[in-house]
Each structure stands twice: as structure tokens, then as C-alpha cells.
Write an enzyme that holds these catalytic residues in place. Sequence first.
Site, mmCIF file in Angstrom:
data_model
loop_
_atom_site.group_PDB
_atom_site.id
_atom_site.type_symbol
_atom_site.label_atom_id
_atom_site.label_comp_id
_atom_site.label_asym_id
_atom_site.label_seq_id
_atom_site.Cartn_x
_atom_site.Cartn_y
_atom_site.Cartn_z
ATOM 1 N N HIS A 55 0.853 -1.197 0.000
ATOM 2 C CA HIS A 55 0.000 0.000 0.000
ATOM 3 C C HIS A 55 0.881 1.237 0.000
ATOM 4 C CE1 HIS A 55 0.787 -0.626 4.293
ATOM 5 N NE2 HIS A 55 0.282 0.550 4.585
ATOM 6 N N HIS A 100 1.405 3.885 1.966
ATOM 7 C CA HIS A 100 1.960 4.620 3.111
ATOM 8 C C HIS A 100 3.487 4.700 3.048
ATOM 9 C CE1 HIS A 100 -1.895 3.997 5.709
ATOM 10 N NE2 HIS A 100 -1.947 5.092 4.972
ATOM 11 N N ASP A 160 5.779 4.552 5.229
ATOM 12 C CA ASP A 160 6.585 3.564 5.956
ATOM 13 C C ASP A 160 6.604 2.205 5.245
ATOM 14 O OD1 ASP A 160 3.822 3.382 6.802
ATOM 15 O OD2 ASP A 160 4.464 2.048 8.411
ATOM 16 N N HIS A 161 6.037 2.149 4.035
ATOM 17 C CA HIS A 161 6.100 0.936 3.202
ATOM 18 C C HIS A 161 6.708 1.204 1.831
ATOM 19 C CE1 HIS A 161 3.567 -1.380 6.071
ATOM 20 N NE2 HIS A 161 3.323 -0.132 6.441
ATOM 21 N N HIS A 185 -7.556 -0.573 5.221
ATOM 22 C CA HIS A 185 -6.469 0.233 5.799
ATOM 23 C C HIS A 185 -6.177 1.375 4.823
ATOM 24 C CE1 HIS A 185 -2.859 1.188 8.062
ATOM 25 N NE2 HIS A 185 -2.140 1.094 6.951
ATOM 26 N N ASP A 190 -0.273 -3.886 6.088
ATOM 27 C CA ASP A 190 -0.945 -3.418 7.301
ATOM 28 C C ASP A 190 -2.403 -3.847 7.328
ATOM 29 O OD1 ASP A 190 1.449 -2.248 7.908
ATOM 30 O OD2 ASP A 190 0.753 -0.177 7.767
ATOM 31 N N HIS A 211 4.421 -4.782 10.329
ATOM 32 C CA HIS A 211 4.935 -4.203 11.579
ATOM 33 C C HIS A 211 5.089 -5.260 12.663
ATOM 34 C CE1 HIS A 211 4.370 0.164 10.675
ATOM 35 N NE2 HIS A 211 3.441 -0.298 9.858
#
Length: 245
Positions: free
Chosen positions: A54, A56, A58-59, A112, A129, A167
Site C-alpha cells: 500500500h 503509506h 513507511d512501506h 487500511h 498493514d 509491523h
Amino acid sequence: MPVEVVTVPCLSDNYAYLVKSGDSCAVVDPSEAGPVAAALAARSWQLSHILNTHHHLDHTGGNLALKAQFGAKVVGPGKDAARIPGIDIGVDENCGWEFSGHKVQVLEVPAHTRGAIAFVMGGNAFTGDTLFALGCGRLFEGDAAMMWASLRKLMALPDATKIYCGHEYTKNNGRFALTLEPGNAALQARMKDLPAMTMPSDMALEKATNPFLRVDSREIRESLGMQSAGDTEVFGEIRNRKDSY
Ligand code: ZN
Ligand code: FE
């Protein structure tokens, strides 16, 4: 499809994963380039593909630097292509994808984010996530019904499927799970000897212990006072309680 998976911790609690098959090597959800490049160098591996579950940061934060360093192709949700940095190949559930001559199953698992996908390669599911060990993602771009449908799609995978999540949230997730289902012996056992790094999980273990997949548990329903509610309502209430846990 024989693949080797290497877990690469990134940022404070993110995981990227190297997936090696033949001469090809992909990284799933590179939060940042540094740890991924180091893990590749330690094995003398070259990166051929960057996969994003996805959009975001942090990905996807490592996408552009890794693409520049290795010339790797970025593969992500076609429906969310505008938000995937450097995307070369947009995939969806119908087209799937092919990696190193093997079919990769792409599951669309919105909620998400609305474009979220999971990659299933050789008995390994990379769930980003959407599904966490003992938890699930927050509903940023969808509602409880949408997430419950996405999780059910993942639950249809074989029980032996290894689950690699975005995570390391497992300890906190498990503490929350115990508030709803303190009598679950499998959950108690899992929490008793929880390692610092808990990947991979597998689908059988998640079905036995993850409260978000256990909306039909009598104990959970009694904890919530929702003995006769519908599955989506129970799921939504578990998600609400976790949001404020
Ligand atoms: Zn996310
Ligand atoms: Fe994340």
C-alpha cells in the site's frame, strides 16, 4: 515455487522482506533503503523488484533510492498507482503477477487504504498493514465491513500459509487480545514465550489466536456483550476497542 524469505527490520517497528527465487530478488515494503541495501550486500544479491502492499510512506519510503541503485521495477496496486512512488507495474486481483517464472497471487484487501493488496508467493502471504500477527490494520480508508471482507479473503488461504506482516505489533496486540479472550489457551501459550521478532506467523495460528479473526468466539462475544450480533458488528466493535486501547 521455492522462495527464500529474509526479514529486514526497518525504522522503529516496520518489516521489509527480501524474497529470493532463482536469479530474481524482490523486496516487499521497503520503508527505507539503507537496511534493505545492507541485507542485499551481505548476501551478494541484486534487487530485481520492489513490491508495495500500500501507499503509506513507511512501506514505500525506500522505493526511489532502491530503484535508482539497482534499476529494480516497482510493483504495486494498480488502483492506487498515483500514490506509489516510482511505480512501473500496477497489479490487481485479476491479473496477478509473475515472479521468476512463478505465478504470484494478488489479493485486493481494501480498508487500511482503499488500494491495499497482499502478495501470495509459494505459501507465503505478505499482508502489509491489513493482517498483523494478533491484530489488523486501522481503518484509514474503509469501514469495518470492508476490512472484515478483506480479512475473510485472507482467511481463505490454506492454514499452513506463512504470514509476513508490515509491523512488529504482536506483543501489544496480544495484550489487547487477552482482555477479550483470557480463556483462550492457544493465545495464552503464544503470549507466554513471545520472541522479540515474531515473523512469520501462519494462518492456522492467527485463526486460533487473533481476535479480529475470531468474531465467532463465544468468549469474545460475551466480553463485548454481543452474543447475538452479526459478524461485521462484532468485528467493528473489536476494532473500535483496539483503537482506544
Ligand atoms: Zn500503513
Ligand atoms: Fe505501516
